[in-house]
Design a protein around this motif. Structure first.
Motif, short mmCIF file in Angstrom:
data_model
loop_
_atom_site.label_atom_id
_atom_site.label_comp_id
_atom_site.label_asym_id
_atom_site.label_seq_id
_atom_site.Cartn_x
_atom_site.Cartn_y
_atom_site.Cartn_z
N VAL A 74 -6.99 -1.73 6.04
CA VAL A 74 -6.21 -0.93 5.10
C VAL A 74 -6.68 0.52 5.24
O VAL A 74 -5.80 1.46 5.48
CB VAL A 74 -6.28 -1.46 3.86
CG1 VAL A 74 -5.50 -0.47 2.96
CG2 VAL A 74 -5.36 -2.90 3.92
N ARG A 77 -5.84 2.23 8.73
CA ARG A 77 -4.61 2.58 8.97
C ARG A 77 -4.13 3.87 7.98
O ARG A 77 -3.42 4.72 8.39
CB ARG A 77 -3.75 1.35 8.52
CG ARG A 77 -3.43 0.56 9.47
CD ARG A 77 -2.38 -0.57 9.29
NE ARG A 77 -2.39 -1.22 8.03
CZ ARG A 77 -3.28 -2.38 7.95
NH1 ARG A 77 -3.88 -2.83 8.68
NH2 ARG A 77 -3.15 -3.00 6.53
N THR A 78 -4.63 3.80 6.49
CA THR A 78 -4.25 4.80 5.70
C THR A 78 -5.06 6.40 6.24
O THR A 78 -4.36 7.24 6.29
CB THR A 78 -5.00 4.59 4.19
OG1 THR A 78 -4.30 3.33 3.91
CG2 THR A 78 -4.44 5.77 3.42
N GLU A 82 -2.41 9.33 6.97
CA GLU A 82 -2.24 10.11 5.97
C GLU A 82 -3.35 10.91 5.65
O GLU A 82 -3.29 11.65 4.52
CB GLU A 82 -1.47 9.49 4.78
CG GLU A 82 -0.32 8.61 5.42
CD GLU A 82 0.68 8.33 4.16
OE1 GLU A 82 0.74 9.23 3.47
OE2 GLU A 82 1.50 7.36 4.31
N SER A 84 -6.94 10.97 3.31
CA SER A 84 -7.48 10.17 2.07
C SER A 84 -6.53 10.40 0.91
O SER A 84 -6.71 9.56 -0.20
CB SER A 84 -8.69 10.89 1.68
OG SER A 84 -8.56 12.11 1.31
N LYS A 86 -3.83 9.04 -0.07
CA LYS A 86 -3.26 7.70 -0.47
C LYS A 86 -4.17 6.47 -0.56
O LYS A 86 -3.82 5.42 -0.75
CB LYS A 86 -1.82 7.16 0.44
CG LYS A 86 -0.63 7.91 0.25
CD LYS A 86 0.54 7.41 1.04
CE LYS A 86 0.68 6.07 0.61
NZ LYS A 86 1.74 5.41 1.29
N LEU A 87 -5.36 6.87 -0.03
CA LEU A 87 -6.34 5.72 0.29
C LEU A 87 -6.78 5.17 -1.11
O LEU A 87 -6.49 3.76 -1.10
CB LEU A 87 -7.57 6.49 0.69
CG LEU A 87 -8.67 5.52 0.99
CD1 LEU A 87 -8.33 4.29 1.95
CD2 LEU A 87 -10.00 6.39 1.41
N GLU A 90 -3.80 2.69 -1.77
CA GLU A 90 -3.71 1.56 -0.75
C GLU A 90 -4.87 0.49 -1.02
O GLU A 90 -4.58 -0.54 -1.08
CB GLU A 90 -3.89 1.95 0.70
CG GLU A 90 -2.63 2.91 1.15
CD GLU A 90 -1.45 2.05 1.09
OE1 GLU A 90 -1.32 0.85 1.24
OE2 GLU A 90 -0.54 2.71 0.79
#
Length: 186
Positions: A74, A77-78, A82, A84, A86-87, A90
């Motif tokens: 996860v 992919r994040t 995008e 960090s 949205k890390l 997620e």
């Protein structure tokens, strides 16, 4: 076809064994759980258990490693898509979606080091990002800042999980992001 059916039975048996351990760990720590307890709960014999795991500690390690690997994917992919931004969301979303496992593993009966391992997955990415934004700052400062923000994030996630995850993953992630948004070079 016979191999596929056998493989399916093995996966099912391992799932039952893992779920049995997690159920037992809701009540007590791994040090107080025996292989006999797990076998009773899973309704299997000890030979079946030992054909898959050496002991209850190896079983727990297997569960933790699977969770860690899922979250590592996860994070990968994040970070690739995008950065960090949205890390935190997620990770919190994954924890909420897998709350049955996380509630046990992040509880007082679980391994306190697991959440730390998870939050350090993005360490190198964040250090590199910070170094690019402030080239003149010492590496140790970045490492210290990451440690500070990671442990604060761990405390918030543990509190969230252990209090029943009433808040949404987005709300928890937004809090973590806001609380850790200061950069170590200001």
């Amino acid at each position: 076809m016979a191999y596929e059916k056998a493989d399916q039975r093995v996966r099912y048996t391992k799932m039952v064994i893992k779920n049995s351990l997690l159920e037992l760990m809701r009540e007590r720590p791994i040090s107080k759980v025996t292989v006999t307890d797990i076998c009773r709960k899973a309704d299997i014999n000890r030979n079946t258990f030992y054909s898959h795991y050496a002991n209850q500690f190896e079983l727990l390690s297997s569960i933790e490693d699977e969770l860690y690997e899922d979250i590592r994917q996860v994070v990968g992919r994040t970070m690739n898509l995008e950065g960090s931004g949205k890390l935190s969301y997620e990770i919190c979303k994954y924890i909420k979606a897998n709350s049955n496992i996380c509630k046990v593993l992040f509880s007082e009966n679980g391994n306190k080091d697991l959440l730390e391992r998870i939050l350090y997955i993005s360490h190198d990415f964040n250090i590199e990002k910070w170094k690019n934004e402030a080239k003149q700052i010492d590496q140790k400062l970045f490492d210290d800042w990451y440690t500070f923000t990671a442990y604060g994030s761990i405390a918030i996630i543990e509190k969230w999980v252990n209090s029943g995850m009433k808040e949404s993953p987005g709300k928890i992630a937004a809090f973590i992001d806001k609380a850790t948004e200061a950069v170590p070079y200001l």
